[in-house]
Design a protein around this motif. Sequence first.
Motif: not given
Length: 487
Positions: A142-149, A158-178
Amino acid sequence: MAEKYTFIVVGGGIAGVSCVENLATLCPEDNILLISSSPIVKSVINLKQLTRNLEQFDVYEKHSSELESQYANVSITQDEVSSFDSFNKVLGTINSKSFRYEKLCICTGASPKVIAKNNEFVIGIRDTETVFEFESRLVKSRRVVIVGNGGIATELVFKIQRCEVLWAIKDNSIISTFIDPGASRFLLPHMLGVGAEEEPFVKRGKFSVEAASKDANTHTSSYGCALGPDWIDLLKAQGRTSKVRCKEDIYCVEVKDILTLNQVRSLGLIQNSIEGSALNDLGEWPVYVRLTNEKLYGCDFVISATGVLPNIKSFENFELGKDGGLLVNERMQTSISDVYAAGDVCTAGWKLSPFWLQMRLWSQARQMGVQASRCMVADWIVFDESEQMDFCFELFAHVTKFFNYKVILLGKFNGQDLNDDYKLLIKVVEGCEKYIKVVLQGGRMVGAILIGETDLEETFENLILNQLDLTRYGDGLLDQDIEDFFD
């Protein structure tokens, strides 16, 4: 007695297979051995040269026997190196085999940096096997936690559906690696767009490592080959809630603890509410994540996508780079004679071009594998030490996709190593959904990020390599019909 081979390559990922394929073509009379911990290997197909430096390709997963049948002088064993004797040039394996080489190339890739190792509720996604584990868990969740950016975390969100997603990001913006925060803001509204509902047609087989291993009388414990550029298109990422999507991003946080329900109760944390959150039902969950902001979240499992570490297991006494990879020179040679390395396992130790940087990406794995094979052949057959670095190492160039948008990175695209001595010009084309950013230093272009169908990659590549002085165009550089102007 050890089996003798002219060339031995360890690792069945893109770097290793690219190296083997090029060796087999250049030296059809010499015997070549590929040692792979997985029965599935990965090769490049549909290679397209978008510009001189920018390549786009698909990754084809195939059983190792298919590669063997392609090249008469190539043998493959599913095994794992357990010992390395550089003096006698002998490799030992966990299946008690010995192999002697004349030239060795280590392409063992990298292993995921998994938080809370050995925790049954935490998985790291790196290879085909871990993707299958993720799919089987998600369908009950029902719910997953994703850690990483990085790329994997972003594509999963972007892909996960029919599931609650918590995205824990250590930076102040998404995809900061790229990408930079500006590009992140441009892409953010598209994270929950319709694009994720579409199922693209992918011309690539999908293999189960477990199924492929049934015929193999071997035992390996290491990770298999890393995922391909289109891995997310084949992922069945559906949970079991009725909601199509429910996502919450938390910025500037890291994981403090991974806890069980009993631990949460014993620490008196259950009363710590998270009111105001989209995911505000603590309830009873298999596992809980406490973040550095002291908020507590229950979930079914945690996905660790926090980067990788070079996999140098069984290879000791090498000189290492600052990031723990095998240090290589411009000929992909390690500090030990007749031993080369390519791909994620190595660290570039030569004097880098002003516009190139190492990132552990598919494009660089292929380039390094091919470069290593050329140098191995030059050293073995003609004793020629004049083999030059390929031109691809002059300019960093990478094409990828985020939220179904084409993203092209060129040169020092985020001003890396420029010590804030640079200027940015940014243009967002409304309606056409294009984001263009260039990095200028001393009036010359040194990097760029292109999102969407801009058709500017070749022009910008040439401007970076030619170092044309653009000072006279000032801040209006991107207001020109730049592609035609600099044709």
